[in-house]
Design an enzyme around this catalytic site. Structure first.
Site, PDB file in Angstrom:
ATOM      1  N   TYR A 144      38.648  50.522  39.941  1.00 37.56           N
ATOM      2  CA  TYR A 144      37.672  49.576  39.374  1.00 37.56           C
ATOM      3  C   TYR A 144      36.246  50.065  39.646  1.00 37.56           C
ATOM      4  O   TYR A 144      35.861  50.259  40.797  1.00 37.56           O
ATOM      5  CB  TYR A 144      37.915  48.210  40.020  1.00 37.56           C
ATOM      6  CG  TYR A 144      36.809  47.181  39.906  1.00 37.56           C
ATOM      7  CD1 TYR A 144      36.292  46.564  41.041  1.00 37.56           C
ATOM      8  CD2 TYR A 144      36.303  46.783  38.668  1.00 37.56           C
ATOM      9  CE1 TYR A 144      35.303  45.596  40.961  1.00 37.56           C
ATOM     10  CE2 TYR A 144      35.309  45.815  38.582  1.00 37.56           C
ATOM     11  CZ  TYR A 144      34.809  45.224  39.732  1.00 37.56           C
ATOM     12  OH  TYR A 144      33.827  44.272  39.648  1.00 37.56           O
ATOM     13  N   ASP A 229      43.808  44.750  47.661  1.00 38.49           N
ATOM     14  CA  ASP A 229      43.139  43.804  46.769  1.00 38.49           C
ATOM     15  C   ASP A 229      44.194  43.320  45.781  1.00 38.49           C
ATOM     16  O   ASP A 229      44.571  44.054  44.855  1.00 38.49           O
ATOM     17  CB  ASP A 229      41.961  44.492  46.069  1.00 38.49           C
ATOM     18  CG  ASP A 229      41.139  43.523  45.226  1.00 38.49           C
ATOM     19  OD1 ASP A 229      41.630  42.414  44.925  1.00 38.49           O
ATOM     20  OD2 ASP A 229      40.013  43.869  44.852  1.00 38.49           O
ATOM     21  N   ILE A 231      44.159  40.817  43.623  1.00 38.10           N
ATOM     22  CA  ILE A 231      43.506  39.891  42.701  1.00 38.10           C
ATOM     23  C   ILE A 231      44.299  39.665  41.407  1.00 38.10           C
ATOM     24  O   ILE A 231      44.142  38.640  40.744  1.00 38.10           O
ATOM     25  CB  ILE A 231      42.066  40.390  42.412  1.00 38.10           C
ATOM     26  CG1 ILE A 231      41.215  39.309  41.782  1.00 38.10           C
ATOM     27  CG2 ILE A 231      42.098  41.624  41.547  1.00 38.10           C
ATOM     28  CD1 ILE A 231      39.772  39.769  41.504  1.00 38.10           C
ATOM     29  N   LYS A 271      41.073  36.133  38.040  1.00 43.85           N
ATOM     30  CA  LYS A 271      41.938  36.764  37.053  1.00 43.85           C
ATOM     31  C   LYS A 271      43.161  35.907  36.739  1.00 43.85           C
ATOM     32  O   LYS A 271      43.478  35.651  35.586  1.00 43.85           O
ATOM     33  CB  LYS A 271      42.408  38.142  37.553  1.00 43.85           C
ATOM     34  CG  LYS A 271      41.272  39.021  38.038  1.00 43.85           C
ATOM     35  CD  LYS A 271      40.323  39.413  36.915  1.00 43.85           C
ATOM     36  CE  LYS A 271      39.167  40.223  37.457  1.00 43.85           C
ATOM     37  NZ  LYS A 271      38.157  40.533  36.442  1.00 43.85           N
TER      38      LYS A 271
END
Lengths: 473, 443
Positions: A144, A229, A231, A271
């Site tokens: 990302y 992470d 998410i 998300k």
């Protein structure tokens, strides 16, 4: 006069990721007002399930109106609630939700959870807790683009990439880990840990058990941290099912060990629930000192109590959350298939993926040259001529040119269909152009050799053969 | 294994300010359930006008219901994470702040950066204006939270500008120069001055003279001024509040270099009592600062749900006019209550015209003119009298015996109870002192 942080542009916002975003802002697609505008496919948002949340709000108007179950106003209590330990009801509901996402194979202790204003804040806070300026975190590529800013800018931490390759579907390998570690050592950087995004952005794949085991072994040997992470954990729409790092620790009997203390999870509702505007993030850690330090640091980015309360009510409605998770996954799966098949019609393949809000798309065969310049050239054509804002792999630090991240959950079905049509048109014209230029080249060569020219279809056929040959690699 | 920041406890949360807060949380006063519990007078919250906001909410249910013009705006808000902030909110905020300043300044909404509370705003400004190891000068006494907010993760240092009760803690040219020299002697690079105006913990607004001293000094040294104006709408009696922006305007300095050096911090935590909603901001004419601070605000954005709500509240000008007037009236009354009740038991306060607290002179109650004696007195007041008040040393006051007592976060009943407890404490102390004095004379 001003700090170096301002003047040296290390906020990472010059990358194409942000430039494409800006191009879209200047010329955004609108069905009526601007049908030739740019379609936004560079933003990993989940817009597919708002109706479910809106319907919940319609049926449950009290929480948004600061009322409790007895219809009494709790506005005052919430307005004054700035305890950085967070609203207990919200933390309890959030850990329960996180557990549900993981099929209830693991449970989380709300006392180990730190609330932050979004995962952006969570990731930066973890860096402040785990690394001193100049220390490094290893991150598998592609990753990302926001990490360059979030993890490095104000913390002074460094990122060293763990190079992953299309040869094995961008899976993390032991040798890639070791290579990255060596790289850091060569640069005299102290490695403090590894950060992975699982499921991956931009790949859309969840980490395999093998990869997770590798990571645990590696951090154990090197005595470093692992940040996972997670998410996108609620966006896993296909098998294999999501394996959280907590699952691995549990199955290997590592819970309550020193290793478990070095594993930290980041989560957010941006998300899975599509609520990036509400700034709801969290850090989960088994290390008391990290929890304690991060809790105090969360003062710099607390979640609005108004929002904590609303979400505590939504997430406490277990019937709703169960339905939401299942329906959301179903819609994501459907949309994912639409994109994959739509691209296939244009002869474009995607990395096989089971999660996320995007596909990792292989456009290597469309490059004029197998270079990053070629990739940016193609990207510019796609943004400005085709009118699709997609993210070039180089902005995600991919080591091979030609890969792009294309989002599928942030627009309506109609717009996705239109986007696919534009792609078909673009590819057909590219093929035509290439075959014409190839035809012209051959003509020139033939002219000089005085041979008879071949019909057009022969050249098109030979170009198709080349395309197929590329795919098979 | 962990960073120095986490291991060294440099978060500043060991001070008595935070200890008092924690003690209160363990044994909080409740009129019915725990009448002998600790009364919280150490938290500068504004609880006096919540009813006004609640009544506004009751009349504007569409706003909390995320409806506008008959349709739902839930989706737009849920997706809104633009770090430039909700334009309607910034416009309303700029206009509100102009009102608070008597419309003597004009504020440009594009020069506002929204942050999750002024805690975030202050830290962000440090990241923008200073390197690790640089210094900001701050007049004492100051808000204890600054030790954490300005220094912890930024590495910035604070050097105090010592103010003294001999001139009512006013800032003098001499004091600033002394502080600057201090920093230089420590080989530290001074990047600016940070003031809180109105002052926490003094509750006073800065005079023209003081603001001009600061502007002149910063102009001379080419350093920044950060003016934390978080209590600007709590000014309940004269003199009027003078913002640093107003002072610049009056001196026609808006086109000068100093305009790029002045930054204002604000928040709705005190004026509107919305500390839980995390609504803060930075205002600056310096484009580079605005640009960088905007990007940095990614680390602490205000929930769009909250931006929408407060934008509608403060955008309701008729309501805000009424709110401000009524809020100030209530603050003034409460302030007078505390001051007069303390006077009756022989305790004086620094004359103040703003804030949610009084700066109370208890020097005559110290067993000795030392900070040890101050902490001894504070302990007695906390554990015996069961009042959580903040000792001046936690605010870096250089003279022992001063305390900050909050008056806007308790009910009238609690204020009365606390004063009774203090009275009883005084009488016992006096009795003890008299007895001790007699014992000494006799022996």
């Amino acid at each position: 006069m001003l700090s170096a942080k301002i003047t040296c542009n290390s906020h990472g916002q010059d990358s194409s990721y942000f430039i494409g975003w800006e191009a879209y802002e200047k010329n955004p697609y609108d069905e009526i007002k601007n049908p030739n505008g740019i379609i936004q496919m560079g933003l990993a948002e989940n817009q597919l399930s708002f109706d479910l949340l809106e319907s919940w709000l319609q049926n449950n108007p009290q929480p948004a109106a600061f009322k409790n179950h007895n219809d009494q106003s709790i506005f005052k209590e919430l307005a004054l609630f700035q305890d950085y330990h967070g609203l207990p009801a919200f933390k309890n509901a959030l850990v329960r939700f996180m557990s549900d996402i993981r099929g209830n194979t693991v449970t989380f202790n709300p006392n180990n959870l730190v609330l932050t204003a979004g995962a952006t804040s969570a990731n930066e806070t973890l860096m402040f807790c785990l690394a001193n300026p100049g220390d490094a975190f290893l991150i598998p590529t592609p990753y990302y683009p926001g990490f360059d800013r979030d993890l490095k800018w104000r913390t002074g931490a460094e990122i060293v990439p763990i190079q992953c390759s299309s040869l094995n579907g961008f899976r993390i390998t032991k040798s890639a880990l070791e290579e990255a570690y060596k790289q850091a050592e060569k640069q005299n950087l102290k490695v403090k840990g590894i950060l992975v995004t699982n499921p991956s952005n931009p790949l859309g794949t969840s980490l395999s058990l093998h990869e997770l085991d590798l990571l645990v072994n590696f951090i154990s040997t090197k005595n470093i941290h692992l940040i996972s992470d997670e998410i996108y954990s609620g966006t896993v729409f296909n098998s294999p099912s999501f394996i959280s790092i907590m699952d691995v620790l549990k199955n290997r009997n590592l819970v309550n060990t020193e290793i478990a203390k070095r594993v930290h999870i980041v989560y957010s509702l941006s998300k899975d629930l599509g609520l990036p505007g509400f700034r709801i993030g969290a850090i989960y850690s088994n290390d008391e000192l990290v929890v304690s330090g991060a809790t105090k640091m969360s003062s710099f980015g607390l979640i609005s109590s108004q929002t904590q309360y609303l979400l505590s009510e939504i997430l406490s409605d277990n019937k709703f959350t169960k339905m939401y998770l299942s329906e959301n996954r179903r819609r994501l799966k459907e949309r994912h298939e639409m994109l994959v098949q739509g691209l296939q019609k244009s002869g474009i393949r995607c990395l096989q993926s089971n999660a996320g809000l995007f596909c990792w798309v292989d456009m290597r065969h469309l490059l004029s040259s197998k270079t990053f310049e070629g990739e940016i050239e193609l990207w510019k054509k796609i943004v400005y001529e085709v009118g699709l804002n997609i993210s070039p792999g180089s902005s995600c630090h991919c080591s091979e040119p030609g890969w792009f991240r294309v989002c599928f959950a942030n627009m309506s079905e109609e717009i996705l269909v239109l986007a696919m049509q534009r792609v078909i048109t673009f590819v057909e014209s590219t093929v035509k152009k290439n075959s014409q230029s190839r035809h012209q080249q051959l003509l020139n060569r033939n002219a000089s050799r005085r041979t008879k020219s071949l019909p057009k279809w022969v050249f098109e056929l030979s170009f198709q053969r080349e395309l197929i040959a590329t795919d098979e690699r | 294994m962990l960073s120095k920041k986490v291991l060294l406890d440099s978060h500043g949360e060991d001070s008595s300010y935070f200890v008092g807060l924690q003690m209160y949380q363990k044994n909080p006063y409740d009129h019915v359930h725990n009448p002998s519990g600790i009364i919280q007078m150490g938290l500068a919250e504004n609880q006096l006008s919540m009813d006004l906001l609640e009544s506004w909410l009751a009349k504007n249910s569409d706003v909390t219901g995320l409806k506008e013009n008959g349709g739902s705006i839930f989706k737009e808000l849920a997706l809104f994470q633009d770090y430039h902030g909700l334009p309607s909110f910034k416009k309303a905020l700029a206009e509100f702040m102009e009102e608070v300043r008597g419309r003597r300044v004009t504020l440009d909404p594009t020069k506002i950066v929204l942050t999750a509370g002024s805690t975030s705003a202050n830290e962000t400004l440090m990241f923008c204006l200073a390197e690790s190891g640089d210094v900001f000068l701050i007049p004492t006494p100051y808000y204890p939270g600054y030790d954490r907010d300005l220094k912890w993760r930024t590495g910035v240092e604070i050097v105090p500008i010592q103010c003294s009760s001999s001139n009512h803690f006013r800032i003098t040219k001499c004091a600033i120069e002394e502080a600057y020299k201090q920093a230089q002697s420590l080989n530290l690079n001074v990047k600016g001055v940070l003031i809180t105006n109105p002052s926490n913990p003094l509750g006073t607004t800065m005079t023209h003279e003081e603001i001009n001293i600061i502007i002149d000094f910063c102009l001379d040294k080419l350093i920044h001024i950060v003016s934390d104006e978080i209590f600007s709408a709590t000014v309940f009696s004269s003199p009027n509040f003078i913002s640093v922006l107003e002072a610049l305007h009056k001196r026609n300095l808006e086109d000068s270099i100093v305009n790029n050096l002045v930054h204002v911090v604000y928040s709705l935590s005190k004026d509107l009592g919305l500390s839980g909603f995390r609504v803060g901001m930075i205002y600056s004419n310096n484009e580079k600062v605005i640009s960088a601070a905007t990007k940095m605000s990614s680390f602490g954005l205000i929930s769009s749900q909250t931006q929408h709500l407060v934008s509608n509240i403060i955008g309701d000008k008729k309501f805000m006019k009424y709110y401000m007037k009524e809020n100030i009236k209530r603050l003034k009354k409460r302030h007078e209550m505390l001051v007069s009740k303390l006077k009756r038991i022989g305790i004086k306060c620094l004359k103040s015209n703003a804030g949610l607290f009084c700066w109370v002179d208890m020097r005559h109650l110290l067993s000795s003119k030392t900070f040890e004696a101050e902490i001894e007195l504070w302990n007695k007041i906390l554990f015996v009298t069961k009042l959580n008040i903040s000792p001046g040393s936690s605010c870096h006051c250089n003279e022992p015996g001063w305390f900050r007592i909050c008056f806007a976060n308790v009910s009238e009943d609690m204020l009365n109870v606390s004063m009774q407890r203090l009275k009883a404490f005084m009488e016992t102390s006096c009795h003890d002192d008299v007895c001790n004095a007699r014992r000494i004379r006799v022996s």
